[in-house]
Each structure stands twice: as C-alpha cells, then as structure tokens.
Design a protein around this motif. Structure first.
Motif, PDB file in Angstrom:
ATOM      1  N   GLY A  92      55.361  33.160 -39.459  1.00 50.76           N
ATOM      2  CA  GLY A  92      55.776  32.529 -38.208  1.00 50.76           C
ATOM      3  C   GLY A  92      55.388  33.271 -36.763  1.00 50.76           C
ATOM      4  O   GLY A  92      54.735  34.355 -36.538  1.00 50.76           O
ATOM      5  N   GLN A  93      55.859  32.857 -35.810  1.00 51.88           N
ATOM      6  CA  GLN A  93      55.596  32.995 -34.265  1.00 51.88           C
ATOM      7  C   GLN A  93      57.206  33.798 -33.542  1.00 51.88           C
ATOM      8  O   GLN A  93      57.897  32.314 -33.813  1.00 51.88           O
ATOM      9  N   VAL A  94      56.964  34.777 -32.746  1.00 55.17           N
ATOM     10  CA  VAL A  94      58.432  35.303 -32.353  1.00 55.17           C
ATOM     11  C   VAL A  94      57.593  35.314 -31.329  1.00 55.17           C
ATOM     12  O   VAL A  94      56.964  36.247 -30.390  1.00 55.17           O
ATOM     13  N   ALA A  95      58.739  35.761 -30.477  1.00 56.13           N
ATOM     14  CA  ALA A  95      58.907  36.116 -28.590  1.00 56.13           C
ATOM     15  C   ALA A  95      59.122  36.948 -27.892  1.00 56.13           C
ATOM     16  O   ALA A  95      60.857  36.773 -28.093  1.00 56.13           O
ATOM     17  N   THR A  96      58.711  37.810 -27.436  1.00 53.91           N
ATOM     18  CA  THR A  96      60.150  38.788 -27.129  1.00 53.91           C
ATOM     19  C   THR A  96      59.677  38.994 -25.392  1.00 53.91           C
ATOM     20  O   THR A  96      59.004  37.958 -24.501  1.00 53.91           O
ATOM     21  N   VAL A  97      59.995  39.686 -24.205  1.00 55.03           N
ATOM     22  CA  VAL A  97      59.639  39.355 -22.949  1.00 55.03           C
ATOM     23  C   VAL A  97      59.503  40.903 -22.872  1.00 55.03           C
ATOM     24  O   VAL A  97      60.164  41.824 -23.206  1.00 55.03           O
TER      25      VAL A  97
END
Length: 189
Positions: free
Chosen positions: A12-17
């Motif tokens: 999957g794809q995960v997004a952080t900031v």
C-alpha cells in the motif's frame, strides 16, 4: 484476510507530512499485527519517513486488494517502535517484522548500517537472520476508514462505506461512490 494473504501481499501507499508541511507518499508492505490490534510496516530508523513520523505521528494510506475487489483508504495515528524498545513483547514484534522482510532487503539494511566501516575499508560480517539495529516498526492506528467494494461489471453497483472511530466504537456511514456525500434513501447515486 487482505493483510495476511501471502499470495496477494498488501503493498500500500502511506503518506506522511514533511518539515515543509507537504505530503510525502511511498509504498510499504503492510502487515497485520493482531497482538496490538492494528497493522503496520517495517521502517529504517534513519529514513525520512521515520523522522517525519517522529515529528508528526499522523498517517494516511491506501491499498487495493484486487483478489477481493476492495480498496481500503484510512487515516489515523502512527506509533513508532524503535530498536531501543525495552518491552519484551515489542522486541518480539520487531524480530517477527524482521523475519518477514525478504533476505535481500535485510542485507540492504545491514549494508547501510555498516556503511561507515565499509568506507573505511573494513569488512564487517553480519547474518541477515539477525535483526539489524536500524529496524523500526510503524504501527498504524486508524481513526477513519473509507472502504470501497468494487463491482467490475457495474461501477454504480459498488459500495462505499466510511467508518469513523468515536469513543472506541466504529460508526459506519454509507456514502456516494463519486463524491463522498451520504447516500440518499432512494434513486441512483
């Protein structure tokens, strides 16, 4: 089932900031962590992803289970489990996460760990079965799910449900396939 399916791994794809406030997206191998009631992924503790999560422990992500024709989107908190964990259960979890990583990726962790020594000309030995001190685990603690069950024959027959965590309970809400508005009681969406 999606997170435990060895034949159809949950990439999957995960997004952080990041420090500029911009989203950073990457692909990870998501794993079920039943003893913690969550899922997570392995992470190098010197990676930007780890630093971003240490500064702001929030994640959003998505993966598609093509076998089950379901898209899972989620958002929530992240908990970092570093190699310095003193809790025996945490160390066991890190060991298990390490054992699930492909041997060539484990070798890459070790080579990175020994990079300063390699540059100096020494040839340190390592065993890829032994957990590298640079391995951490990110535990994903969703607070919101957006689950889309696809119908490949008729897109309009797919179902999309939003689940929100409220006081320890998951509250479901059917929503429109196209724009996220609650579904009306009649007619097509």
């Amino acid at each position: 089932e999606s997170l435990e399916d060895a034949g159809n791994p949950a990439f999957g794809q995960v997004a952080t900031v990041d420090e500029r406030g911009l989203p950073q997206l990457r692909t990870v191998h998501l794993r079920l962590i039943p003893e913690r009631g969550c899922f997570g992924f392995a992470c190098h503790i010197r990676s930007p992803k780890w630093r971003e999560l240490a500064a702001k422990p929030a994640l959003s992500g998505c993966w598609v289970d093509y076998k089950r024709l379901t898209q899972f989107r989620w958002e929530g908190r992240a908990q970092l489990l570093g190699p310095e964990a003193e809790d025996a259960k945490a160390r066991l979890l890190l060991d298990r996460m390490w054992s699930l990583i492909r041997p060539d990726v484990r070798k890459a962790y070790w080579l990175d760990h020994w990079q300063p020594h390699l540059k100096a000309g020494s040839q340190p030995g390592f065993d890829v079965a032994e957990r590298c001190p640079a391995l951490g685990a990110v535990l994903c603690l969703p607070e919101r799910w957006d689950i889309f069950e696809m119908d490949l024959q008729d897109y309009t027959s797919g179902r999309r449900t939003l689940y929100s965590l409220k006081k320890g309970l998951w509250i479901p809400r059917k929503i429109s396939l196209l724009h996220g508005a609650p579904r009306s009681s009649g007619g097509r969406h």
